[in-house]
Write a protein that holds these residues in place. Structure first.
Motif, PDB file in Angstrom:
ATOM      1  N   MET A 150     -13.646 -15.380  14.264  1.00 32.15           N
ATOM      2  CA  MET A 150     -13.004 -14.931  15.488  1.00 32.15           C
ATOM      3  C   MET A 150     -13.779 -15.460  16.695  1.00 32.15           C
ATOM      4  O   MET A 150     -14.998 -15.413  16.729  1.00 32.15           O
ATOM      5  CB  MET A 150     -13.001 -13.383  15.484  1.00 32.15           C
ATOM      6  N   ARG A 151     -13.055 -16.039  17.659  1.00 26.40           N
ATOM      7  CA  ARG A 151     -13.681 -16.446  18.915  1.00 26.40           C
ATOM      8  C   ARG A 151     -12.733 -16.080  20.042  1.00 26.40           C
ATOM      9  O   ARG A 151     -11.557 -16.398  19.996  1.00 26.40           O
ATOM     10  CB  ARG A 151     -13.966 -17.944  18.941  1.00 26.40           C
ATOM     11  N   LYS A 152     -13.298 -15.397  21.032  1.00 21.89           N
ATOM     12  CA  LYS A 152     -12.461 -14.884  22.098  1.00 21.89           C
ATOM     13  C   LYS A 152     -13.150 -15.150  23.430  1.00 21.89           C
ATOM     14  O   LYS A 152     -14.374 -15.019  23.524  1.00 21.89           O
ATOM     15  CB  LYS A 152     -12.340 -13.363  21.885  1.00 21.89           C
ATOM     16  N   GLU A 153     -12.384 -15.528  24.428  1.00 20.55           N
ATOM     17  CA  GLU A 153     -12.937 -15.711  25.778  1.00 20.55           C
ATOM     18  C   GLU A 153     -12.289 -14.720  26.720  1.00 20.55           C
ATOM     19  O   GLU A 153     -11.077 -14.562  26.692  1.00 20.55           O
ATOM     20  CB  GLU A 153     -12.628 -17.121  26.284  1.00 20.55           C
ATOM     21  N   VAL A 154     -13.124 -14.078  27.516  1.00 18.35           N
ATOM     22  CA  VAL A 154     -12.599 -13.086  28.459  1.00 18.35           C
ATOM     23  C   VAL A 154     -13.157 -13.379  29.842  1.00 18.35           C
ATOM     24  O   VAL A 154     -14.366 -13.583  29.993  1.00 18.35           O
ATOM     25  CB  VAL A 154     -13.025 -11.646  28.055  1.00 18.35           C
ATOM     26  N   GLU A 155     -12.287 -13.425  30.839  1.00 17.85           N
ATOM     27  CA  GLU A 155     -12.760 -13.597  32.216  1.00 17.85           C
ATOM     28  C   GLU A 155     -12.829 -12.239  32.899  1.00 17.85           C
ATOM     29  O   GLU A 155     -11.863 -11.476  32.878  1.00 17.85           O
ATOM     30  CB  GLU A 155     -11.808 -14.518  32.992  1.00 17.85           C
ATOM     31  N   LEU A 156     -13.974 -11.959  33.490  1.00 15.02           N
ATOM     32  CA  LEU A 156     -14.161 -10.682  34.180  1.00 15.02           C
ATOM     33  C   LEU A 156     -14.194 -10.938  35.683  1.00 15.02           C
ATOM     34  O   LEU A 156     -14.915 -11.824  36.146  1.00 15.02           O
ATOM     35  CB  LEU A 156     -15.485 -10.030  33.751  1.00 15.02           C
ATOM     36  N   ALA A 157     -13.408 -10.161  36.433  1.00 11.96           N
ATOM     37  CA  ALA A 157     -13.362 -10.344  37.881  1.00 11.96           C
ATOM     38  C   ALA A 157     -14.365  -9.445  38.597  1.00 11.96           C
ATOM     39  O   ALA A 157     -14.765  -9.722  39.726  1.00 11.96           O
ATOM     40  CB  ALA A 157     -11.953 -10.069  38.391  1.00 11.96           C
ATOM     41  N   SER A 158     -14.764  -8.376  37.939  1.00 12.82           N
ATOM     42  CA  SER A 158     -15.586  -7.368  38.611  1.00 12.82           C
ATOM     43  C   SER A 158     -16.297  -6.478  37.590  1.00 12.82           C
ATOM     44  O   SER A 158     -16.019  -6.551  36.393  1.00 12.82           O
ATOM     45  CB  SER A 158     -14.690  -6.466  39.462  1.00 12.82           C
ATOM     46  N   LEU A 159     -17.173  -5.618  38.089  1.00  8.46           N
ATOM     47  CA  LEU A 159     -17.851  -4.638  37.230  1.00  8.46           C
ATOM     48  C   LEU A 159     -16.850  -3.751  36.503  1.00  8.46           C
ATOM     49  O   LEU A 159     -17.092  -3.312  35.382  1.00  8.46           O
ATOM     50  CB  LEU A 159     -18.752  -3.744  38.089  1.00  8.46           C
ATOM     51  N   GLU A 160     -15.730  -3.493  37.169  1.00  5.62           N
ATOM     52  CA  GLU A 160     -14.669  -2.679  36.562  1.00  5.62           C
ATOM     53  C   GLU A 160     -14.173  -3.341  35.271  1.00  5.62           C
ATOM     54  O   GLU A 160     -13.950  -2.674  34.260  1.00  5.62           O
ATOM     55  CB  GLU A 160     -13.532  -2.526  37.592  1.00  5.62           C
TER      56      GLU A 160
END
Ligand code: ATP
Ligand code: MG
Length: 139
Positions: free
Chosen positions: A1-11
């Motif tokens: 499994m390989r997953k990429e997640v973009e985070l915009a903020s601490l939330e």
């Protein structure tokens, strides 16, 4: 499994912790990498909160490891930043197969992480509050 997640903020980091906490089980390792200030400890704090740990969580950079207990699971939060290939993680981790283990700078030490179920979590800082996170496991 390989997953990429973009985070915009601490939330978004908190939201990611809500997802990742489902993988927190006995014998599991979360292997965190990413440069200084990427957000490894910040994500860990959210994970521990999701696990119901109420005490304040601090970075274990100087003490190497902090332990928490949420009533059903022992959680080892380790920072290998100051360790080297000559250090033995088993001097710190007594029962990793029974505990949930979070290791920052895991790659600094030689340890056969593949003897355990593990998730590699890499965090890259892409802006003030933005992060790119990749999560990898062998299946
Ligand atoms: N989306 C975000 N996710 C995580 N941290 C963020 C985010 N936005 C801003 N930050 C800030 O970035 C910093 C991350 O620091 P943190 O101590 O978690 O990094 P670290 O990867 O553990 O570093 P070290 O290698 O020194 O242990 C914190 O000050 C945090 O508030
Ligand atoms: Mg840290």
């Amino acid at each position: 499994m390989r997953k990429e997640v973009e985070l915009a903020s601490l939330e978004d980091t908190k939201k990611l912790a809500k997802e990742l906490v489902k993988l927190a089980k006995p014998g599991v390792f979360f292997l965190m990498s990413g440069y200084l200030g990427a957000g490894k400890t910040t994500l860990t704090k959210s994970l521990l909160k999701e696990l119901g740990v109420e005490e304040s969580v601090t970075s274990p950079t100087f003490v190497i490891m902090n332990q928490y207990d949420n009533g059903s699971l022992n959680i080892n939060h380790m920072d290998a930043y100051r360790l080297t290939k000559n250090d033995d993680l088993y001097l710190y981790l007594e029962t990793p197969e029974q505990d949930f283990n979070i290791i920052e700078w895991y790659d600094n030490v030689d340890f056969d992480y593949d003897n355990y179920k593990n998730y590699k979590i890499n965090i890259t800082k892409t802006g003030d509050t933005t992060r790119l996170v990749t999560i990898e496991s062998r299946d």
